[in-house]
Design a protein around this motif. Sequence first.
Motif, PDB file in Angstrom:
ATOM      1  N   ILE A 110      -3.909  -5.408  -7.117  1.00 21.87           N
ATOM      2  CA  ILE A 110      -2.658  -6.132  -6.828  1.00 21.87           C
ATOM      3  C   ILE A 110      -2.333  -7.080  -7.987  1.00 21.87           C
ATOM      4  CG2 ILE A 110      -1.646  -7.929  -5.336  1.00 21.87           C
ATOM      5  CD1 ILE A 110      -3.120  -6.540  -2.972  1.00 21.87           C
ATOM      6  N   LEU A 111      -3.345  -7.814  -8.442  1.00 20.81           N
ATOM      7  CA  LEU A 111      -3.135  -8.765  -9.550  1.00 20.81           C
ATOM      8  C   LEU A 111      -2.775  -8.018 -10.840  1.00 20.81           C
ATOM      9  CD1 LEU A 111      -6.230 -11.117  -8.966  1.00 20.81           C
ATOM     10  CD2 LEU A 111      -3.868 -11.519  -8.264  1.00 20.81           C
ATOM     11  N   GLN A 112      -3.453  -6.885 -11.069  1.00 21.07           N
ATOM     12  CA  GLN A 112      -3.224  -6.125 -12.309  1.00 21.07           C
ATOM     13  C   GLN A 112      -1.808  -5.540 -12.340  1.00 21.07           C
ATOM     14  OE1 GLN A 112      -6.565  -3.471 -11.908  1.00 21.07           O
ATOM     15  NE2 GLN A 112      -8.014  -5.148 -12.188  1.00 21.07           N
ATOM     16  N   ARG A 113      -1.353  -5.032 -11.207  1.00 29.19           N
ATOM     17  CA  ARG A 113       0.003  -4.448 -11.191  1.00 29.19           C
ATOM     18  C   ARG A 113       1.057  -5.531 -11.392  1.00 29.19           C
ATOM     19  NH1 ARG A 113      -1.068  -0.200  -6.373  1.00 29.19           N
ATOM     20  NH2 ARG A 113      -2.052   1.396  -7.667  1.00 29.19           N
ATOM     21  N   ALA A 114       0.787  -6.730 -10.892  1.00 26.09           N
ATOM     22  CA  ALA A 114       1.743  -7.832 -11.072  1.00 26.09           C
ATOM     23  C   ALA A 114       1.924  -8.124 -12.562  1.00 26.09           C
ATOM     24  CB  ALA A 114       1.259  -9.078 -10.329  1.00 26.09           C
ATOM     25  N   VAL A 115       0.847  -8.032 -13.339  1.00 30.38           N
ATOM     26  CA  VAL A 115       0.952  -8.258 -14.793  1.00 30.38           C
ATOM     27  C   VAL A 115       1.832  -7.165 -15.410  1.00 30.38           C
ATOM     28  CG1 VAL A 115      -0.338  -8.378 -16.971  1.00 30.38           C
ATOM     29  CG2 VAL A 115      -1.311  -9.391 -14.907  1.00 30.38           C
ATOM     30  N   GLY A 116       1.644  -5.933 -14.960  1.00 28.58           N
ATOM     31  CA  GLY A 116       2.399  -4.802 -15.506  1.00 28.58           C
ATOM     32  C   GLY A 116       3.888  -4.893 -15.231  1.00 28.58           C
ATOM     33  N   GLU A 117       4.247  -5.630 -14.187  1.00 29.85           N
ATOM     34  CA  GLU A 117       5.670  -5.743 -13.855  1.00 29.85           C
ATOM     35  C   GLU A 117       6.393  -6.736 -14.755  1.00 29.85           C
ATOM     36  OE1 GLU A 117       5.755  -6.464  -9.648  1.00 29.85           O
ATOM     37  OE2 GLU A 117       5.030  -4.414  -9.311  1.00 29.85           O
ATOM     38  N   ARG A 118       5.597  -7.534 -15.489  1.00 30.08           N
ATOM     39  CA  ARG A 118       6.232  -8.598 -16.279  1.00 30.08           C
ATOM     40  C   ARG A 118       6.575  -8.180 -17.708  1.00 30.08           C
ATOM     41  NH1 ARG A 118       2.528 -12.179 -13.313  1.00 30.08           N
ATOM     42  NH2 ARG A 118       1.084 -12.261 -15.044  1.00 30.08           N
ATOM     43  N   GLY A 119       6.239  -6.944 -18.124  1.00 26.95           N
ATOM     44  CA  GLY A 119       6.604  -6.533 -19.489  1.00 26.95           C
ATOM     45  C   GLY A 119       5.627  -5.528 -20.062  1.00 26.95           C
ATOM     46  N   ASP A 120       5.633  -5.386 -21.408  1.00 23.57           N
ATOM     47  CA  ASP A 120       4.767  -4.414 -22.078  1.00 23.57           C
ATOM     48  C   ASP A 120       3.311  -4.860 -21.992  1.00 23.57           C
ATOM     49  OD1 ASP A 120       6.947  -2.886 -22.874  1.00 23.57           O
ATOM     50  OD2 ASP A 120       7.193  -4.017 -24.741  1.00 23.57           O
ATOM     51  N   VAL A 121       2.445  -3.923 -21.572  1.00 22.72           N
ATOM     52  CA  VAL A 121       1.041  -4.276 -21.368  1.00 22.72           C
ATOM     53  C   VAL A 121       0.137  -3.192 -21.942  1.00 22.72           C
ATOM     54  CG1 VAL A 121      -0.761  -4.585 -19.596  1.00 22.72           C
ATOM     55  CG2 VAL A 121       1.480  -5.592 -19.249  1.00 22.72           C
ATOM     56  N   VAL A 122      -0.933  -3.614 -22.604  1.00 19.54           N
ATOM     57  CA  VAL A 122      -2.006  -2.679 -22.910  1.00 19.54           C
ATOM     58  C   VAL A 122      -3.198  -3.131 -22.058  1.00 19.54           C
ATOM     59  CG1 VAL A 122      -2.561  -3.946 -25.062  1.00 19.54           C
ATOM     60  CG2 VAL A 122      -3.533  -1.683 -24.674  1.00 19.54           C
ATOM     61  N   ALA A 123      -3.590  -2.270 -21.124  1.00 22.18           N
ATOM     62  CA  ALA A 123      -4.637  -2.638 -20.169  1.00 22.18           C
ATOM     63  C   ALA A 123      -5.850  -1.748 -20.370  1.00 22.18           C
ATOM     64  CB  ALA A 123      -4.125  -2.481 -18.743  1.00 22.18           C
ATOM     65  N   GLU A 124      -7.026  -2.338 -20.265  1.00 19.51           N
ATOM     66  CA  GLU A 124      -8.250  -1.535 -20.419  1.00 19.51           C
ATOM     67  C   GLU A 124      -9.162  -1.696 -19.218  1.00 19.51           C
ATOM     68  OE1 GLU A 124     -11.590  -2.923 -21.663  1.00 19.51           O
ATOM     69  OE2 GLU A 124     -10.957  -4.709 -22.782  1.00 19.51           O
ATOM     70  N   GLY A 125      -9.851  -0.597 -18.875  1.00 21.67           N
ATOM     71  CA  GLY A 125     -10.756  -0.642 -17.727  1.00 21.67           C
ATOM     72  C   GLY A 125     -11.382   0.707 -17.464  1.00 21.67           C
ATOM     73  N   ARG A 126     -11.495   1.052 -16.168  1.00 21.02           N
ATOM     74  CA  ARG A 126     -12.096   2.331 -15.789  1.00 21.02           C
ATOM     75  C   ARG A 126     -11.119   3.201 -15.016  1.00 21.02           C
ATOM     76  NH1 ARG A 126     -15.024  -0.675 -18.010  1.00 21.02           N
ATOM     77  NH2 ARG A 126     -17.299  -0.701 -18.170  1.00 21.02           N
ATOM     78  N   ASP A 127     -10.145   2.559 -14.367  1.00 26.05           N
ATOM     79  CA  ASP A 127      -9.240   3.275 -13.451  1.00 26.05           C
ATOM     80  C   ASP A 127      -7.785   2.955 -13.757  1.00 26.05           C
ATOM     81  OD1 ASP A 127      -9.349   0.598 -12.799  1.00 26.05           O
ATOM     82  OD2 ASP A 127      -9.192   0.928 -10.636  1.00 26.05           O
ATOM     83  N   ILE A 128      -7.501   2.565 -14.991  1.00 24.37           N
ATOM     84  CA  ILE A 128      -6.141   2.114 -15.313  1.00 24.37           C
ATOM     85  C   ILE A 128      -5.150   3.286 -15.261  1.00 24.37           C
ATOM     86  CG2 ILE A 128      -4.711   0.865 -16.986  1.00 24.37           C
ATOM     87  CD1 ILE A 128      -7.050  -0.762 -15.856  1.00 24.37           C
ATOM     88  N   GLY A 129      -5.521   4.395 -15.906  1.00 25.18           N
ATOM     89  CA  GLY A 129      -4.608   5.541 -15.930  1.00 25.18           C
ATOM     90  C   GLY A 129      -4.630   6.358 -14.650  1.00 25.18           C
ATOM     91  N   THR A 130      -5.682   6.193 -13.848  1.00 25.70           N
ATOM     92  CA  THR A 130      -5.792   7.000 -12.622  1.00 25.70           C
ATOM     93  C   THR A 130      -5.265   6.266 -11.387  1.00 25.70           C
ATOM     94  OG1 THR A 130      -8.064   6.203 -12.458  1.00 25.70           O
ATOM     95  CG2 THR A 130      -7.761   8.427 -13.349  1.00 25.70           C
ATOM     96  N   VAL A 131      -5.520   4.946 -11.305  1.00 24.70           N
ATOM     97  CA  VAL A 131      -5.203   4.210 -10.072  1.00 24.70           C
ATOM     98  C   VAL A 131      -4.212   3.050 -10.304  1.00 24.70           C
ATOM     99  CG1 VAL A 131      -6.177   2.751  -8.231  1.00 24.70           C
ATOM    100  CG2 VAL A 131      -7.461   4.747  -9.056  1.00 24.70           C
ATOM    101  N   VAL A 132      -4.519   2.213 -11.287  1.00 29.46           N
ATOM    102  CA  VAL A 132      -3.715   0.980 -11.436  1.00 29.46           C
ATOM    103  C   VAL A 132      -2.306   1.317 -11.900  1.00 29.46           C
ATOM    104  CG1 VAL A 132      -3.565  -1.300 -12.515  1.00 29.46           C
ATOM    105  CG2 VAL A 132      -5.804  -0.323 -11.990  1.00 29.46           C
ATOM    106  N   TYR A 133      -2.211   2.083 -12.990  1.00 28.80           N
ATOM    107  CA  TYR A 133      -0.894   2.471 -13.513  1.00 28.80           C
ATOM    108  C   TYR A 133      -0.860   3.994 -13.718  1.00 28.80           C
ATOM    109  CZ  TYR A 133      -0.839  -2.475 -15.088  1.00 28.80           C
ATOM    110  OH  TYR A 133      -0.911  -3.831 -15.177  1.00 28.80           O
ATOM    111  N   PRO A 134      -0.764   4.775 -12.637  1.00 25.42           N
ATOM    112  CA  PRO A 134      -0.759   6.240 -12.804  1.00 25.42           C
ATOM    113  C   PRO A 134       0.455   6.735 -13.589  1.00 25.42           C
ATOM    114  CG  PRO A 134      -0.413   5.616 -10.501  1.00 25.42           C
ATOM    115  CD  PRO A 134      -0.704   4.361 -11.229  1.00 25.42           C
ATOM    116  N   ASN A 135       1.497   5.882 -13.684  1.00 22.63           N
ATOM    117  CA  ASN A 135       2.692   6.306 -14.434  1.00 22.63           C
ATOM    118  C   ASN A 135       2.737   5.728 -15.846  1.00 22.63           C
ATOM    119  OD1 ASN A 135       3.673   7.737 -12.203  1.00 22.63           O
ATOM    120  ND2 ASN A 135       4.517   5.845 -11.323  1.00 22.63           N
ATOM    121  N   ALA A 136       1.611   5.220 -16.328  1.00 22.36           N
ATOM    122  CA  ALA A 136       1.588   4.659 -17.689  1.00 22.36           C
ATOM    123  C   ALA A 136       2.090   5.705 -18.678  1.00 22.36           C
ATOM    124  CB  ALA A 136       0.164   4.230 -18.045  1.00 22.36           C
TER     125      ALA A 136
END
Length: 231
Positions: A110-136
């Motif tokens: 929930i917190l991670q998606r809120a950051v993504g709504e505020r502008g351009d983001v480069v996010a790193e982790g384990r599930d970013i492309g699969t769960v957090v931002y599947p539409n990256a």
Amino acid sequence: MIVAIDGPAGSGKSTVAHAIADRCGFTYLDTGAMYRCVTLACLERDVDVNDSDAVAELARDVRIEFGTDGQGQTVSLDGNDVTAAIRTPEVDRNVSIVSAVPAVREAMVILQRAVGERGDVVAEGRDIGTVVYPNAEVKIFLTADAEARAHRRAVQREGKDAAHDSAAKADAAQEQAILADIIRRDKLDSSRETAPLRAADDAHHIDSSNLGVDEVVDRICVLIDEARAAR
Ligand code: DC
């Protein structure tokens, strides 16, 4: 635009994501730091990391904030700077247990998606492309062999720059201990039921074992340009 970088511990995600954030003016989001903060909070408050309900309650309660100082990104937990405290071997040993708790992941996503709504983001982790931002728009799965990753972590822990100094040496015993921990965490992170470490089907795979940071960053910047052009 969202750039999602996933991969195992020590594959170079943080260094690469930082460099992309600097070069492209994106916000950098270190999601591993968030799971580390929850783990540190458990250790500080004597919450048993195996007590999923208590850990989940704590995850919903903590305040995690990112900032910057002259050295780079800082992380605070409930108002206290924990930038160094979240990188100790004790946190390393416990973070996979904490991050496997589904309710902890829900709270962090929930917190991670809120950051993504505020502008351009480069996010790193384990599930970013699969769960957090599947539409990256750009998804990267960054890997490196376990020995290369353990070496980088060991060099980093001695305060040297593994990313730019390929000849840097680390204490051999320390490196072996880190290798064992990396292999253990890879297994836990990849085999857990909720959001395991996995490449998204549409991710670009990059093996950084024998590549310098600049080469990896250059490749990703080309992908960012291509994604922009395809809009
Ligand atoms: O990237 P890191 O080593 O700081 O991550 C710490 C731990 O957090 C790692 O063992 C797995 C977990 N993690 C996760 O489960 N999901 C993420 N998006 C990021 C990290």
